[in-house]
Design an enzyme around this catalytic site. Structure first.
Site, short mmCIF file in Angstrom:
data_model
loop_
_atom_site.label_atom_id
_atom_site.label_comp_id
_atom_site.label_asym_id
_atom_site.label_seq_id
_atom_site.Cartn_x
_atom_site.Cartn_y
_atom_site.Cartn_z
N GLU A 82 13.26 -24.76 -8.72
CA GLU A 82 14.34 -24.06 -9.42
C GLU A 82 14.66 -24.83 -10.70
OE1 GLU A 82 16.67 -24.60 -6.07
OE2 GLU A 82 16.28 -22.63 -5.18
N TYR A 201 23.17 -35.50 -6.77
CA TYR A 201 23.12 -34.05 -6.95
C TYR A 201 24.49 -33.47 -7.29
CZ TYR A 201 18.36 -32.49 -5.86
OH TYR A 201 17.02 -32.20 -5.93
#
Length: 589
Positions: A82, A201
């Site tokens: 992605e 993240y």
């Protein structure tokens, strides 16, 4: 090597580095990191392409960037990366790579136009009860306790998260939230994965909290990433005279270490069963992609599960042989050993040839998969699946050679230790037809039709024993620095090399380490674009508070600590101030 931001240095061309005419380069592996490093050597370091040599153990380039047509098996997809707009080094690279589709434009140009015309949006991120959208889909459903745990993780420095698992910093309330479902199934985190990487993240992608449920922030290539990204990049390198040497498995790189100065002296490899070597001087640069998540991939078919491969594979063995020479080269065993049985191991490619499955896909995705538009915009998670099964359907055709009647679905299961809901086997034991049957069952196909549709499809299981190795709990120093201290001509690139603040399992990380390696070893006088600094933007942080609380304002949530902070710094009254302005912009007021 230094970092920059803004577009001043982004548009600049560096001067030719000193003595570049005396330099050459050998790159180990031909994945995205290695191909990017070769491109930066040519574009920014201005090295002649005929002085660059790439050694690859397989018969084709691309590494983990998928997919491929196999004449014996069919269309194969192991996965997909992605991407988003703030992959600064990735787009810096592909602005310079000519498109193979359209003359006179770059890969970035065509990618930008495509995603403007056909933006990403998921109409069903999570389903259950055989094809029904989760009633709370779109909401993060985080409790105040879970939000506080998330904030507490972010506030911890990395040194306090060494070898710590995610489930050691969160309680059950967090794991019951939709946020965790979205997060884990989008990035492939498991509860026992690295809390250090989880923290990275959260900081790296805090600007996407508001779109994590609909995935509108994602961007996708026209075809599979091999055809859309790797092929143009390889074509660019070949046009500049770069040598690709396939079927060459590097066994070791001998490194001399004297008085803290590390010099790669010799590359040992096997080609066509024969031992060969390359002698090196300090002017011969070596870029190593250490480790691989798709190493030892095996494939099944409609009637056979994907088998278990023998040994750890060439890329892991090479890293281990390097690490045995110097502690600065990391600890590969932390990533390839002791992988939990429950980890994600299996994915599958399902090709349908008729119309029978189309209505069930359309009901969930609100898209006709044959329209040419992106279909699922990323994964659709089946929340009540024992395998924690998910599927993704990209733009069709996903391969240039794909026929109009063919629709390709990628499936994967994050849990490998439980029997399925329809197929009473672990996903590791399932044949291609059984993977397809489990998918059809969960999207609502009547049970009396499942067998016929599954047998008419072509389904290929793929076993990837190291696919989540990036996320294994780790400590500082377990991954080598991109350029280890004292290294003169050796650099590590790819997702098992260490560079600060960015996140693994991304195309951006591969390209970032490649750029940093080239710029460091050759002293290229151009800034490496820093990691997008959304976690330093007060506007983004305030908006994330709004979204984490499912779009509630300060009057609807219990956040006394935020008011305390404002009062601590003397903000007794915010009306008519800049503080009020940014709180309103974030919808907190």
């Amino acid at each position: 090597m230094y970092y920059s931001n803004g577009n001043y240095e982004a548009f600049a061309r560096p001067k030719k580095p000193a003595n570049i005419e005396q330099k050459s380069a050998v790159l180990i592996g031909s994945g995205l990191a290695s191909l990017a490093a070769a491109a930066f050597l040519i574009r920014d370091a201005q090295m002649e392409g005929n002085k660059i040599r790439i050694l690859e153990e397989l018969a084709l380039p691309g590494g983990s960037m998928d997919g491929i047509w196999n004449e014996q098996k069919g269309y194969i997809i192991r996965g997909g990366r992605e991407m988003e707009t703030h992959f600064e080094t990735l787009w810096d690279l592909f602005r310079s790579i000519p498109s193979l589709e359209t003359e006179g434009v770059s890969v970035l140009d065509e990618y930008y136009w495509l995603n403007k015309e056909d933006p990403s949006f998921s109409h069903a991120r999570v389903i259950e009860n055989r094809g029904e959208r989760l009633p709370t889909d779109g909401k993060l459903t985080l409790s105040q306790k879970a939000i506080h745990e998330l904030i507490a993780l972010v506030l911890l420095p990395e040194e306090k998260l060494q070898d710590v698992q995610i489930d050691q910093v969160f309680t059950e309330e967090f794991f019951q939230s939709n946020f965790w479902t979205y997060w884990a199934t989008m990035f492939a985190f498991e509860p026992w994965a690295s809390a250090m990487e989880m923290r990275r993240y959260v900081l790296r992608f805090i600007h996407h909290v508001g779109s994590i449920a609909d995935m509108s922030s994602l961007r996708f290539t026209k075809y599979n990433q091999y055809e859309s990204l790797i092929r143009p990049l390889v074509s660019y390198l070949e046009s500049h005279g770069v040598t690709f040497q396939y079927d060459s498995q590097v066994q070791n790189i001998l490194v001399e270490n004297e008085n803290g100065k590390k010099v790669a002296k010799k590359i040992e490899y096997i080609k066509n069963g024969n031992a060969e070597s390359i002698s090196l001087t300090e002017n011969d640069l070596v870029f190593v992609t250490n480790g691989s998540i798709t190493e030892s991939s095996t494939y099944g078919d409609n009637h056979n599960p994907a088998p278990v491969a023998d040994g750890i594979g060439g890329s892991w063995q090479l890293w281990q042989n390097l690490a045995d020479q110097d502690d600065a080269f990391g600890k590969p065993e932390k990533f390839y050993k002791n992988i939990p049985e429950a980890n994600w191991v299996i994915s599958g490619s399902i090709t349908f040839f008729d119309e029978k499955v189309i209505p069930y896909i359309e009901k969930i995705t609100k898209k006709d998969p044959r329209s040419g538009s992106i279909v699922t915009s990323g994964p659709v998670t089946i929340n009540d699946s024992n395998w924690w099964y998910g599927f993704s359907i990209s733009r069709q055709p996903h391969f240039k050679a794909q026929k109009k009647n063919e629709v390709i679905v990628w499936v994967y299961g994050l849990y490998s230790h439980k029997p399925g809901n329809y197929i009473q086997k672990k996903i590791t034991e399932a044949t291609g037809i059984e993977l397809c049957k489990e998918f059809l069952y969960h999207i609502g196909v009547p049970e009396n039709e499942i067998a016929e549709i599954a047998q008419a499809a072509n389904s290929i299981p793929c076993r990837m024993p190291y696919i989540t190795s990036y996320f294994m709990p780790r400590a500082l120093g377990d991954r080598p620095l991109v350029v280890p201290e004292g290294s003169v001509n050796l650099a590590f690139i790819g997702n098992f090399a260490e560079t600060g603040k960015d996140t693994v399992f991304t195309t951006e990380y591969s390209v970032r380490t490649a750029m940093e390696a080239v710029y460091t070893l050759l002293d290229v006088d151009r800034g490496v674009p820093e990691v997008f600094a959304s976690s330093y933007d007060i506007r983004v942080l305030l908006k994330s508070i709004y979204h984490l609380n499912d779009n509630k304002n300060l009057n609807e949530i219990e956040f006394p600590w935020l008011i305390s902070i404002l009062e601590k710094y003397g903000v007794k009254k915010i009306e008519g101030t800049y503080v009020e302005e940014i709180l309103k912009e974030a919808k907190l007021l």
